[in-house]
Design a protein around this motif. Sequence first.
Motif, PDB file in Angstrom:
ATOM      1  N   HIS A 168       0.827  -1.207   0.000  1.00 55.31           N
ATOM      2  CA  HIS A 168       0.000   0.000   0.000  1.00 55.31           C
ATOM      3  C   HIS A 168       0.859   1.253   0.000  1.00 55.31           C
ATOM      4  O   HIS A 168       0.600   2.200  -0.755  1.00 55.31           O
ATOM      5  CB  HIS A 168      -0.931   0.006   1.216  1.00 55.31           C
ATOM      6  CG  HIS A 168      -1.754   1.255   1.326  1.00 55.31           C
ATOM      7  ND1 HIS A 168      -1.972   1.893   2.510  1.00 55.31           N
ATOM      8  CD2 HIS A 168      -2.379   1.996   0.377  1.00 55.31           C
ATOM      9  CE1 HIS A 168      -2.710   2.972   2.289  1.00 55.31           C
ATOM     10  NE2 HIS A 168      -2.967   3.049   1.012  1.00 55.31           N
ATOM     11  N   ARG A 169       1.906   1.278   0.805  1.00 59.14           N
ATOM     12  CA  ARG A 169       2.788   2.445   0.816  1.00 59.14           C
ATOM     13  C   ARG A 169       3.421   2.671  -0.557  1.00 59.14           C
ATOM     14  O   ARG A 169       3.536   3.811  -1.032  1.00 59.14           O
ATOM     15  CB  ARG A 169       3.880   2.270   1.881  1.00 59.14           C
ATOM     16  CG  ARG A 169       3.363   2.355   3.313  1.00 59.14           C
ATOM     17  CD  ARG A 169       4.517   2.456   4.298  1.00 59.14           C
ATOM     18  NE  ARG A 169       5.358   1.261   4.297  1.00 59.14           N
ATOM     19  CZ  ARG A 169       5.168   0.218   5.081  1.00 59.14           C
ATOM     20  NH1 ARG A 169       4.136   0.180   5.918  1.00 59.14           N
ATOM     21  NH2 ARG A 169       5.994  -0.814   5.038  1.00 59.14           N
ATOM     22  N   ALA A 170       3.834   1.591  -1.202  1.00 55.16           N
ATOM     23  CA  ALA A 170       4.440   1.709  -2.527  1.00 55.16           C
ATOM     24  C   ALA A 170       3.424   2.197  -3.552  1.00 55.16           C
ATOM     25  O   ALA A 170       3.753   2.989  -4.437  1.00 55.16           O
ATOM     26  CB  ALA A 170       5.015   0.362  -2.960  1.00 55.16           C
ATOM     27  N   ALA A 171       2.174   1.732  -3.444  1.00 59.97           N
ATOM     28  CA  ALA A 171       1.129   2.180  -4.361  1.00 59.97           C
ATOM     29  C   ALA A 171       0.861   3.665  -4.193  1.00 59.97           C
ATOM     30  O   ALA A 171       0.702   4.406  -5.182  1.00 59.97           O
ATOM     31  CB  ALA A 171      -0.151   1.379  -4.135  1.00 59.97           C
ATOM     32  N   LEU A 172       0.809   4.134  -2.942  1.00 56.21           N
ATOM     33  CA  LEU A 172       0.597   5.561  -2.695  1.00 56.21           C
ATOM     34  C   LEU A 172       1.738   6.395  -3.271  1.00 56.21           C
ATOM     35  O   LEU A 172       1.508   7.435  -3.907  1.00 56.21           O
ATOM     36  CB  LEU A 172       0.476   5.810  -1.197  1.00 56.21           C
ATOM     37  CG  LEU A 172      -0.889   5.582  -0.551  1.00 56.21           C
ATOM     38  CD1 LEU A 172      -0.802   5.861   0.942  1.00 56.21           C
ATOM     39  CD2 LEU A 172      -1.954   6.455  -1.195  1.00 56.21           C
ATOM     40  N   ALA A 173       2.961   5.945  -3.039  1.00 58.54           N
ATOM     41  CA  ALA A 173       4.111   6.671  -3.574  1.00 58.54           C
ATOM     42  C   ALA A 173       4.078   6.695  -5.094  1.00 58.54           C
ATOM     43  O   ALA A 173       4.369   7.724  -5.725  1.00 58.54           O
ATOM     44  CB  ALA A 173       5.412   6.037  -3.078  1.00 58.54           C
ATOM     45  N   GLY A 174       3.722   5.577  -5.691  1.00 55.65           N
ATOM     46  CA  GLY A 174       3.633   5.517  -7.145  1.00 55.65           C
ATOM     47  C   GLY A 174       2.549   6.429  -7.682  1.00 55.65           C
ATOM     48  O   GLY A 174       2.720   7.077  -8.724  1.00 55.65           O
TER      49      GLY A 174
END
Length: 234
Positions: A168-174
């Motif tokens: 989820h953190r990676a998706a938000l950053a992306g």
Amino acid sequence: MGGWTVTGGRDAIDAAAVRAFIQRYAALIEARREELTALDAAIGDADHGTNMDRGLKKALERLPEGEALPANVLKSTAMALLSHVGGAAGPLYGTAFLRAARAVEGLPALSPEDVLRAFQAALAGIEERGKAAPGDKTMVDAFRPAVEALETALRSDRSLEEALQAAHRAALAGSEATIPLVAKKGRASYLGERARGHRDPGSLSAALLFQAAAGEVPKKPGEDGGQIGGAAGR
């Protein structure tokens, strides 16, 4: 929302848990519907939020009661999205859920490795259907780093809970990284430089998908049951 099963001393997700995931995703989309639509108004057709909300509400209506197989819940969701979400989002999300269903077909419960395989299949379906790559200012910019983060965390012996939160953190950053990009796919690509400064709406709905996935994960054997609120945020 319960429904977790633990088999062979390992975390495993059953059909009820997948159903709960879809319910959480629908709730998140409904809560962010106006934001998604406003983002789409800036660079698209101004309907992403309303389309996704409508499609997921139809998916909730169709969720099979007492279903024993996670794949069938995913397939039911895919069919609803393909039928009721307009624009590019319907085919893309419908394909994602359908590919995920096929990846875990016949399994009564999903291990962390099965969950990874389902998300990998979903990503492959999105990339094939949309012909998009990272940097094109699409949902791929959130979905691919999320799947990569999920795989990295699981390969590092992190728990499924931790791995989904990392995803989820990676998706938000992306998703945030789409803001300065010039779109190369979809309606936004016609805007050229004017697309800079706007978040891609599909990337945000993809991040919400991983937020829903991170919101509830199986407990380890011996721990108290119940819901885990994903630290990745609600």
